[in-house]
Design a protein around this motif. Structure first.
Motif, short mmCIF file in Angstrom:
data_model
loop_
_atom_site.label_atom_id
_atom_site.label_comp_id
_atom_site.label_asym_id
_atom_site.label_seq_id
_atom_site.Cartn_x
_atom_site.Cartn_y
_atom_site.Cartn_z
N PHE A 85 -5.34 3.09 -4.43
CA PHE A 85 -4.86 4.46 -4.27
C PHE A 85 -4.53 4.79 -2.82
CE2 PHE A 85 -6.13 9.01 -3.57
CZ PHE A 85 -4.96 9.56 -4.07
N ALA A 86 -5.36 4.39 -1.87
CA ALA A 86 -5.13 4.77 -0.48
C ALA A 86 -3.80 4.24 0.03
CB ALA A 86 -6.28 4.27 0.39
N LEU A 89 -0.90 6.05 -1.81
CA LEU A 89 -0.74 7.41 -1.30
C LEU A 89 -0.02 7.42 0.04
CD1 LEU A 89 -1.31 10.47 -1.47
CD2 LEU A 89 -3.55 10.00 -0.43
N ALA A 90 -0.39 6.48 0.91
CA ALA A 90 0.27 6.40 2.21
C ALA A 90 1.77 6.17 2.06
CB ALA A 90 -0.36 5.27 3.05
N ALA A 91 2.15 5.41 1.05
CA ALA A 91 3.58 5.16 0.80
C ALA A 91 4.27 6.39 0.20
CB ALA A 91 3.74 3.96 -0.13
N MET A 92 3.51 7.23 -0.51
CA MET A 92 4.09 8.42 -1.13
C MET A 92 4.29 9.55 -0.13
SD MET A 92 4.73 8.00 -4.38
CE MET A 92 5.15 6.29 -3.99
N PHE A 112 -7.77 22.23 -0.69
CA PHE A 112 -8.23 22.53 0.67
C PHE A 112 -8.53 21.25 1.46
CE2 PHE A 112 -9.02 26.54 -1.47
CZ PHE A 112 -8.57 27.47 -0.54
N GLN A 113 -7.85 20.16 1.12
CA GLN A 113 -7.99 18.91 1.86
C GLN A 113 -6.59 18.36 2.13
OE1 GLN A 113 -11.24 16.07 0.67
NE2 GLN A 113 -11.09 17.17 -1.26
N VAL A 114 -6.39 17.82 3.33
CA VAL A 114 -5.13 17.13 3.59
C VAL A 114 -5.14 15.82 2.81
CG1 VAL A 114 -4.83 18.19 5.86
CG2 VAL A 114 -6.07 16.02 5.66
N PRO A 115 -3.97 15.30 2.44
CA PRO A 115 -3.92 14.10 1.61
C PRO A 115 -4.69 12.91 2.17
CG PRO A 115 -1.78 15.16 1.61
CD PRO A 115 -2.62 15.90 2.61
N GLU A 116 -4.73 12.80 3.48
CA GLU A 116 -5.44 11.66 4.07
C GLU A 116 -6.93 11.66 3.74
OE1 GLU A 116 -1.65 12.22 6.19
OE2 GLU A 116 -3.26 13.59 5.57
N MET A 117 -7.46 12.81 3.34
CA MET A 117 -8.88 12.91 2.99
C MET A 117 -9.15 12.56 1.52
SD MET A 117 -9.71 16.51 5.00
CE MET A 117 -11.44 16.52 4.52
N TRP A 118 -8.11 12.52 0.72
CA TRP A 118 -8.31 12.37 -0.72
C TRP A 118 -8.97 11.04 -1.12
CZ3 TRP A 118 -2.79 14.16 -2.64
CH2 TRP A 118 -2.63 15.51 -2.31
N PRO A 119 -8.55 9.90 -0.57
CA PRO A 119 -9.18 8.64 -1.00
C PRO A 119 -10.69 8.62 -0.76
CG PRO A 119 -7.11 8.17 0.10
CD PRO A 119 -7.39 9.63 0.33
N LEU A 153 1.57 16.18 -5.75
CA LEU A 153 2.21 15.43 -4.68
C LEU A 153 3.07 14.30 -5.24
CD1 LEU A 153 0.73 14.36 -1.29
CD2 LEU A 153 1.94 12.68 -2.67
N TYR A 154 2.55 13.58 -6.22
CA TYR A 154 3.33 12.49 -6.80
C TYR A 154 4.55 13.02 -7.54
CZ TYR A 154 0.21 8.56 -5.74
OH TYR A 154 -0.51 7.57 -5.10
N GLY A 155 4.37 14.13 -8.25
CA GLY A 155 5.50 14.71 -8.97
C GLY A 155 6.60 15.16 -8.03
N GLU A 156 6.24 15.72 -6.90
CA GLU A 156 7.23 16.15 -5.92
C GLU A 156 7.87 14.94 -5.24
OE1 GLU A 156 5.24 18.96 -3.38
OE2 GLU A 156 4.75 20.28 -5.07
N ALA A 157 7.07 13.94 -4.90
CA ALA A 157 7.61 12.73 -4.27
C ALA A 157 8.62 12.04 -5.17
CB ALA A 157 6.48 11.77 -3.91
#
Length: 215
Positions: A85-86, A89-92, A112-119, A153-157
């Protein structure tokens, strides 16, 4: 009178009158910027109020939203679920940024988290922890809105460049071909086995749509 997106649920709850549509969850009367289709659905639903043969009345709206028709020109973003996933996500993220510039908006931000925090947050949950985002107050809400942000995020990407995909194309790509889809199914399983009742409840209801649990 109800407009139902899940026919089995309408059959079980048996409202006095219900109109089932095949629209994607969250868009029961159709898609944005399609007022003609939306008006047809609303009129069909309100027409059930004129019927005298109920209750219970359950009708199916006859047409799929136009966005369910696959666009042969759409090319799905390249993904490799084995990368994890990490990395995926970086590629998305660059595609997501392009999508924001293209459409001038994003629906990402509920967690309330930036994407980099999700993994890291997801990994803590998978390890049996109960992390909490301060603004949300509970693990259940923190994980629920994390899942919502990932899907958004994935749907928008997926719509960043080229012709617009159908809702079905995005849905199939996300749940069948991405590490993110696999992650959400794992989070659901962990939540369902949790001793935290709230997490178990939201995990079973909101992380993964019923038809995609075994996708």
């Amino acid at each position: 009178m109800a407009i139902a997106s899940v026919r089995a649920q309408a059959e079980k709850t048996r409202p006095p009158r219900a109109l089932w549509t095949s629209a994607i969850l969250g868009r029961p009367v159709g898609e944005p910027e399609d007022p003609g289709f939306q008006l047809r659905v609303v009129r069909a639903a309100l027409g059930l109020l004129e019927r005298t043969d109920g209750p219970v009345i359950l009708e199916d709206f006859p047409d799929d939203p136009p966005g369910w028709v696959d666009n042969p020109g759409w090319v799905a973003p390249g993904t490799n679920a084995s990368d994890g996933f990490a990395a995926e996500l970086a590629a998305m993220l660059p595609l997501w940024q392009v999508a924001q510039a293209r459409f001038g908006r994003t629906s990402v931000g509920l967690s309330f988290q930036v994407p980099e925090m999700w993994p890291g947050f997801a990994a803590a949950v998978l390890d049996g922890g109960l992390p909490v985002v301060a603004e949300l107050g509970t693990t259940a809400l923190s994980v629920r809105f994390l899942c919502d942000d990932i899907k958004a995020l994935y749907g928008e990407a997926a719509q960043a460049v080229g012709p617009a995909p159908s809702a079905g194309q995005v849905d199939g790509w996300f749940w069948r071909r991405t590490a993110a889809g696999a992650l959400l199914r794992r989070l659901r399983l962990v939540a369902m086995e949790s001793g935290n009742h709230a997490l178990k409840t939201v995990g079973g209801r909101f992380f993964v749509p019923g038809p995609r649990v075994d996708a």
